[in-house]
Motif scaffolding. Sequence first.
Motif, PDB file in Angstrom:
ATOM      1  N   LEU A 169      -0.331  10.834   3.994  1.00  0.00           N
ATOM      2  CA  LEU A 169       0.783  11.709   4.387  1.00  0.00           C
ATOM      3  C   LEU A 169       2.027  10.923   4.783  1.00  0.00           C
ATOM      4  O   LEU A 169       1.947   9.948   5.532  1.00  0.00           O
ATOM      5  N   HIS A 170       3.202  11.363   4.265  1.00  0.00           N
ATOM      6  CA  HIS A 170       4.497  10.912   4.796  1.00  0.00           C
ATOM      7  C   HIS A 170       4.739  11.739   6.063  1.00  0.00           C
ATOM      8  O   HIS A 170       5.033  12.933   5.975  1.00  0.00           O
ATOM      9  N   ALA A 171       4.583  11.098   7.207  1.00  0.00           N
ATOM     10  CA  ALA A 171       4.503  11.845   8.463  1.00  0.00           C
ATOM     11  C   ALA A 171       5.566  11.419   9.465  1.00  0.00           C
ATOM     12  O   ALA A 171       5.747  10.234   9.719  1.00  0.00           O
TER      13      ALA A 171
ATOM     14  N   ASP B   3       1.939   7.695   7.141  1.00  0.00           N
ATOM     15  CA  ASP B   3       2.924   6.675   6.843  1.00  0.00           C
ATOM     16  C   ASP B   3       4.298   7.038   7.413  1.00  0.00           C
ATOM     17  O   ASP B   3       4.641   8.219   7.490  1.00  0.00           O
ATOM     18  N   HIS B   4       5.041   6.026   7.787  1.00  0.00           N
ATOM     19  CA  HIS B   4       6.362   6.110   8.453  1.00  0.00           C
ATOM     20  C   HIS B   4       6.157   6.199   9.972  1.00  0.00           C
ATOM     21  O   HIS B   4       6.302   5.229  10.669  1.00  0.00           O
ATOM     22  N   LEU B   5       5.925   7.429  10.512  1.00  0.00           N
ATOM     23  CA  LEU B   5       5.529   7.617  11.914  1.00  0.00           C
ATOM     24  C   LEU B   5       6.610   7.315  12.950  1.00  0.00           C
ATOM     25  O   LEU B   5       6.290   7.160  14.133  1.00  0.00           O
TER      26      LEU B   5
ATOM     27  N   CYS C  62       0.801  -1.236   0.000  1.00  0.00           N
ATOM     28  CA  CYS C  62       0.000   0.000   0.000  1.00  0.00           C
ATOM     29  C   CYS C  62       0.832   1.283   0.000  1.00  0.00           C
ATOM     30  O   CYS C  62       0.267   2.372   0.151  1.00  0.00           O
ATOM     31  N   HIS C  63       2.155   1.169  -0.181  1.00  0.00           N
ATOM     32  CA  HIS C  63       2.989   2.385  -0.227  1.00  0.00           C
ATOM     33  C   HIS C  63       4.259   2.062  -1.012  1.00  0.00           C
ATOM     34  O   HIS C  63       5.165   1.411  -0.489  1.00  0.00           O
ATOM     35  N   THR C  64       4.305   2.495  -2.273  1.00  0.00           N
ATOM     36  CA  THR C  64       5.532   2.344  -3.057  1.00  0.00           C
ATOM     37  C   THR C  64       5.750   3.587  -3.921  1.00  0.00           C
ATOM     38  O   THR C  64       4.825   4.348  -4.199  1.00  0.00           O
ATOM     39  N   HIS C  65       7.016   3.728  -4.302  1.00  0.00           N
ATOM     40  CA  HIS C  65       7.417   4.754  -5.278  1.00  0.00           C
ATOM     41  C   HIS C  65       8.115   3.974  -6.401  1.00  0.00           C
ATOM     42  O   HIS C  65       9.307   4.096  -6.619  1.00  0.00           O
ATOM     43  N   LEU C  66       7.353   3.127  -7.083  1.00  0.00           N
ATOM     44  CA  LEU C  66       7.955   2.138  -7.977  1.00  0.00           C
ATOM     45  C   LEU C  66       8.465   2.723  -9.298  1.00  0.00           C
ATOM     46  O   LEU C  66       9.310   2.123  -9.958  1.00  0.00           O
TER      47      LEU C  66
ATOM     48  N   THR D 259       6.351  -1.848   1.484  1.00  0.00           N
ATOM     49  CA  THR D 259       7.779  -1.851   1.136  1.00  0.00           C
ATOM     50  C   THR D 259       8.381  -0.449   1.076  1.00  0.00           C
ATOM     51  O   THR D 259       9.584  -0.290   1.255  1.00  0.00           O
ATOM     52  N   ASP D 260       7.577   0.584   0.741  1.00  0.00           N
ATOM     53  CA  ASP D 260       8.118   1.920   0.442  1.00  0.00           C
ATOM     54  C   ASP D 260       9.102   1.849  -0.726  1.00  0.00           C
ATOM     55  O   ASP D 260       9.986   2.705  -0.832  1.00  0.00           O
ATOM     56  N   SER D 261       8.989   0.820  -1.549  1.00  0.00           N
ATOM     57  CA  SER D 261       9.986   0.618  -2.621  1.00  0.00           C
ATOM     58  C   SER D 261      10.304   1.931  -3.325  1.00  0.00           C
ATOM     59  O   SER D 261       9.434   2.554  -3.935  1.00  0.00           O
TER      60      SER D 261
HETATM   61 FE    FE Z   1       7.491   6.753   0.858  1.00  0.00          FE
END
Ligand code: FE
Length: 410
Positions: free
Chosen positions: A248-250, A271-273, A78-82, A323-325
């Motif tokens: 949000l990248h938080a 996300d992150h947190l 649910c979170h990638t920068h592919l 993954t945050d790929s």
């Molecule tokens: Fe990210």
Amino acid sequence: MAESDDPGGVETIWLNARLATLASGATGLGTIDNGALIARDGRIVFAGPQDAIPADRRARARVVDCERRWITPGLIDCHTHLVYGGDRAREFEMRLAGATYEEIARSGGGILSSVRATREASEEDLIRSALRRLDALIAEGVTTIEIKSGYGLDVEAERKSLRVVRRLAEIRPVAVRATLLAAHALPPEFADDRAAYVETLAERMIPALAAEGLVDAVDAFCERIAFTPAEVARVFDAARRLGLPVKLHADQLSNGGGGALAAKFGALSADHLEYTDEAGVAAMASAGVAAVLLPAAYYVLRETHAPPVALLRKYRVPMAVATDSNPGTSPMTSLLLALNMAATLFGLTVDECLAGATRNAARALGLEADIGTLEAGKWADLAIWDIEQPAELVYRLGFNALHARVWRGQ
Ligand code: FE
Ligand code: DI6
């Protein structure tokens, strides 16, 4: 398995399976030992004990014997920068030699070096490089993936990236959500005028790309090396006017009040947190914001401040794992490895990890009505595993136990 002349309405039954349904009301993984699952027209019509299925229904169906293998919902990253051009292997070497992520970013490297490479790349280049990463995820049972833009940072390059995201969904049997992350870094041409970039983003880029049907959600990076809460608020207001959900990248590198900001805008997820405090977690809980944990970025940055998992549990914030790929902080294409890291580095249980890549990941994308559990009515997106117990999916490192993957019943 699927035949093209398949008449509509024929059922497929997966028999002799162990199911981890992840059903919302169930305890733990919602396990069914002698289980069966039936799909029709791409949707699950039954997931339960196999002795509840009458013999004549089996006789009319296409039957797959699972030989006691486990079936889970198809995995959701649910979170990638592919989608990006180039790579950042050289910066990896600089970090090994002692440079920090923030130092590299401030000297024009980091995200901005991927922006240069992405702007130069053609759509075909971007598709080719992203497919290699996407295929690695699909091979592990991923059936839905979210992909963010954010390495273009002008309307043409963001459009190009989002078009690639849409194309990937046509090329491969996988559901793809496209998230616009133009508030990822300040592009070089606006280095002296932050306000003008935010203005362009809110007034022109978001409306234009949304009108082209390229945007399912809007994300922003709220951080001292990225955008302030006030700038993010401007971007989120624009998204809200268009009816687009936000994420949000938080609080990844510092506590910037990201959890509370996400809550204020009713974000799907924060996300992150890593640095979110109790007030932030409490705000997320009352606004129904999901938490997305990204342990590979934590690992790559050798971060030592782990996200507040005990507080997320205490306030019952649903936790997803992804993954945050991406080329910088998480050049990783294994969701299973992310689950192992979430357990080992953040202390998640096996059940939390598996919910994090299925039910709660669906929630973080706003897709919980359609995917994430094995329940009648949802898409028949399945991962079938050669394992004896679900813990094996989290316990191993670099081992892929996938036996088969089913997307929309096929
Ligand atoms: Fe990210
Ligand atoms: N946080 C991250 O971990 C990625 N983006 C973000 O906002 C890193 C992106 C990169 O370094 O390329």
